[in-house]
Design an enzyme around this catalytic site. Structure first.
Site, mmCIF file in Angstrom:
data_model
loop_
_atom_site.group_PDB
_atom_site.id
_atom_site.type_symbol
_atom_site.label_atom_id
_atom_site.label_comp_id
_atom_site.label_asym_id
_atom_site.label_seq_id
_atom_site.Cartn_x
_atom_site.Cartn_y
_atom_site.Cartn_z
ATOM 1 N N LYS A 16 0.834 -1.210 0.000
ATOM 2 C CA LYS A 16 0.000 0.000 0.000
ATOM 3 C C LYS A 16 0.866 1.257 0.000
ATOM 4 C CE LYS A 16 -2.068 -1.122 3.857
ATOM 5 N NZ LYS A 16 -1.356 -2.369 4.184
ATOM 6 N N ARG A 91 -9.896 0.810 8.410
ATOM 7 C CA ARG A 91 -9.360 -0.497 8.771
ATOM 8 C C ARG A 91 -10.333 -1.293 9.613
ATOM 9 N NH1 ARG A 91 -3.493 0.708 8.645
ATOM 10 N NH2 ARG A 91 -2.374 -1.199 8.975
ATOM 11 N N ARG A 174 -0.228 -8.572 13.606
ATOM 12 C CA ARG A 174 -0.837 -7.589 12.684
ATOM 13 C C ARG A 174 -1.672 -8.304 11.630
ATOM 14 N NH1 ARG A 174 4.330 -4.797 10.781
ATOM 15 N NH2 ARG A 174 3.000 -3.735 9.278
HETATM 16 P P1 AP5 Z 1 4.869 -1.646 1.794
HETATM 17 O O1 AP5 Z 1 4.561 -0.804 0.619
HETATM 18 O O2 AP5 Z 1 5.625 -1.002 2.931
HETATM 19 O O3 AP5 Z 1 3.532 -2.354 2.349
HETATM 20 P P2 AP5 Z 1 2.330 -1.759 3.174
HETATM 21 O O4 AP5 Z 1 1.108 -2.446 2.671
HETATM 22 O O5 AP5 Z 1 2.345 -0.262 3.159
HETATM 23 O O6 AP5 Z 1 2.717 -2.340 4.612
HETATM 24 P P3 AP5 Z 1 2.612 -1.709 6.057
HETATM 25 O O7 AP5 Z 1 3.328 -2.712 6.956
HETATM 26 O O8 AP5 Z 1 3.097 -0.301 6.120
HETATM 27 O O9 AP5 Z 1 1.099 -1.773 6.304
HETATM 28 P P4 AP5 Z 1 0.377 -1.839 7.597
HETATM 29 O O10 AP5 Z 1 -0.978 -1.672 7.092
HETATM 30 O O11 AP5 Z 1 0.596 -3.032 8.470
HETATM 31 O O12 AP5 Z 1 1.087 -0.711 8.493
HETATM 32 P P5 AP5 Z 1 0.739 0.804 8.765
HETATM 33 O O13 AP5 Z 1 2.001 1.563 8.736
HETATM 34 O O14 AP5 Z 1 -0.392 1.252 7.906
HETATM 35 O O15 AP5 Z 1 5.647 -2.941 1.274
HETATM 36 C C1 AP5 Z 1 6.175 -3.909 2.189
HETATM 37 C C2 AP5 Z 1 7.546 -4.408 1.671
HETATM 38 O O16 AP5 Z 1 7.349 -5.164 0.485
HETATM 39 C C3 AP5 Z 1 8.534 -3.281 1.325
HETATM 40 O O17 AP5 Z 1 9.820 -3.668 1.707
HETATM 41 C C4 AP5 Z 1 8.410 -3.132 -0.212
HETATM 42 O O18 AP5 Z 1 9.624 -2.701 -0.804
HETATM 43 C C5 AP5 Z 1 8.050 -4.558 -0.634
HETATM 44 N N1 AP5 Z 1 7.122 -4.595 -1.768
HETATM 45 C C6 AP5 Z 1 6.077 -3.756 -2.015
HETATM 46 N N2 AP5 Z 1 5.413 -4.127 -3.133
HETATM 47 C C7 AP5 Z 1 6.054 -5.255 -3.579
HETATM 48 C C8 AP5 Z 1 5.832 -6.141 -4.683
HETATM 49 N N3 AP5 Z 1 4.809 -5.931 -5.542
HETATM 50 N N4 AP5 Z 1 6.678 -7.191 -4.837
HETATM 51 C C9 AP5 Z 1 7.688 -7.407 -3.966
HETATM 52 N N5 AP5 Z 1 7.951 -6.602 -2.913
HETATM 53 C C10 AP5 Z 1 7.135 -5.542 -2.709
HETATM 54 O O19 AP5 Z 1 0.175 0.735 10.251
HETATM 55 C C11 AP5 Z 1 1.028 0.481 11.344
HETATM 56 C C12 AP5 Z 1 0.209 0.458 12.638
HETATM 57 O O20 AP5 Z 1 -0.462 1.722 12.830
HETATM 58 C C13 AP5 Z 1 -0.915 -0.575 12.701
HETATM 59 O O21 AP5 Z 1 -0.454 -1.835 13.087
HETATM 60 C C14 AP5 Z 1 -1.839 0.067 13.750
HETATM 61 O O22 AP5 Z 1 -1.369 -0.111 15.051
HETATM 62 C C15 AP5 Z 1 -1.748 1.543 13.422
HETATM 63 N N6 AP5 Z 1 -2.780 1.985 12.456
HETATM 64 C C16 AP5 Z 1 -2.564 2.476 11.194
HETATM 65 N N7 AP5 Z 1 -3.732 2.802 10.602
HETATM 66 C C17 AP5 Z 1 -4.710 2.504 11.512
HETATM 67 C C18 AP5 Z 1 -6.129 2.605 11.480
HETATM 68 N N8 AP5 Z 1 -6.788 3.061 10.405
HETATM 69 N N9 AP5 Z 1 -6.829 2.200 12.571
HETATM 70 C C19 AP5 Z 1 -6.197 1.724 13.667
HETATM 71 N N10 AP5 Z 1 -4.847 1.603 13.749
HETATM 72 C C20 AP5 Z 1 -4.114 1.993 12.687
#
Ligand code: AP5
Length: 224
Positions: A16, A91, A174
């Site tokens: 994402k 979410r 997660r």
């Molecule tokens: P990446 O692009 O970083 O993936 P992502 O989907 O953004 O993963 P996140 O871990 O950031 O998502 P998340 O939803 O768990 O965390 P968030 O920060 O939102 O890609 C991942 C890896 O794969 C990278 O190394 C990339 O290079 C590689 N990659 C990407 N595309 C690829 C492909 N096609 N092929 C191969 N490799 C690839 O949330 C963190 C925390 O915040 C949550 O746990 C929660 O506590 C809190 N939080 C955030 N939003 C909310 C909400 N709305 N409500 C409640 N709590 C929330």
């Protein structure tokens, strides 16, 4: 298409953030990634950061009442008048309902919820190798998208680190939270005719191409 109101949906590590950055470059729309907003709040030790930290460290979602106001305020503000890209929000069903209600109140609606679909074993591989820029959150992967110089962000030269919640036991939790609380949004958006599903196992450039093609189709449909 007069405005582009997009939600990026998918499990942790589905890409994402990777795709959100590219969409922001393509469309010059405000990009709101709740994880980045919360991590910045934790670094600044603001009230929001203090409320969110313990949940994030455990891999739990922060409570709806903490996050909903933060996003609704941005989406309804003047800077998002031409549209927005939401990454990581909604979410939960409550968050989705709050977003819909607020958009309806201001006479707008979601253009699409783009689900980047990736299986759990791929998530574990990806998050284990992710490296994140400490300054601006740019994303790399040691194997799939390595930086030119190890440990250094190609874009801003800052250090690349492993995110605190990318430890194996936290990643597993997660994922559980995703399946329990976020996956129910898939049938919900499907029922509203808003869901667009993409194969997130493809390489990042291919996923980007498919999202661009999808948005071009939506634009054509809207103009008909
Ligand atoms: P990446 O692009 O970083 O993936 P992502 O989907 O953004 O993963 P996140 O871990 O950031 O998502 P998340 O939803 O768990 O965390 P968030 O920060 O939102 O890609 C991942 C890896 O794969 C990278 O190394 C990339 O290079 C590689 N990659 C990407 N595309 C690829 C492909 N096609 N092929 C191969 N490799 C690839 O949330 C963190 C925390 O915040 C949550 O746990 C929660 O506590 C809190 N939080 C955030 N939003 C909310 C909400 N709305 N409500 C409640 N709590 C929330």
């Amino acid at each position: 298409m007069s405005e582009l109101n997009l939600v990026l949906l998918g499990p942790p590590g589905s890409g994402k953030g990777t795709q959100g950055e590219r969409l922001q470059e393509d469309f010059h729309l405000p990009y709101y990634a709740t994880g980045d907003i919360l991590r910045a709040a934790v670094r600044e030790e603001s009230e929001l950061g203090r409320k969110a930290k313990e949940y994030m460290d455990r891999g739990d979602l922060v409570p709806d009442q903490v996050i909903i106001g933060v996003i609704v305020e941005r989406v309804c503000g003047g800077e998002a008048a031409d549209g927005f890209i939401l990454d990581g929000f909604p979410r939960t069903v409550a968050q989705a309902e709050a977003l819909d209600a607020e958009l309806e109140r201001i006479g707008r609606r979601l253009t699409a919820a783009i689900l980047i679909d990736v299986p759990d074993d791929e998530v574990l591989r990806r998050l284990g190798g992710r490296r994140t820029c400490v300054k601006n959150g740019h994303i790399f992967h040691v194997e799939f998208d390595p930086p030119k110089n190890e440990g250094i962000c190609d874009i801003c030269g800052a250090a690349l680190v492993v995110r605190d919640d990318d430890k194996p036991e936290v990643i597993k939790h997660r994922l559980e939270q995703y399946h329990e609380l976020t996956e129910p949004l898939v049938p919900l958006y499907e029922a509203h005719g808003r869901l667009r599903r993409l194969d997130g196992k493809l390489p990042p450039d291919e996923v980007s191409d498919r999202i661009r093609a999808l948005l071009a189709t939506l634009r054509m449909e809207e103009e008909l």
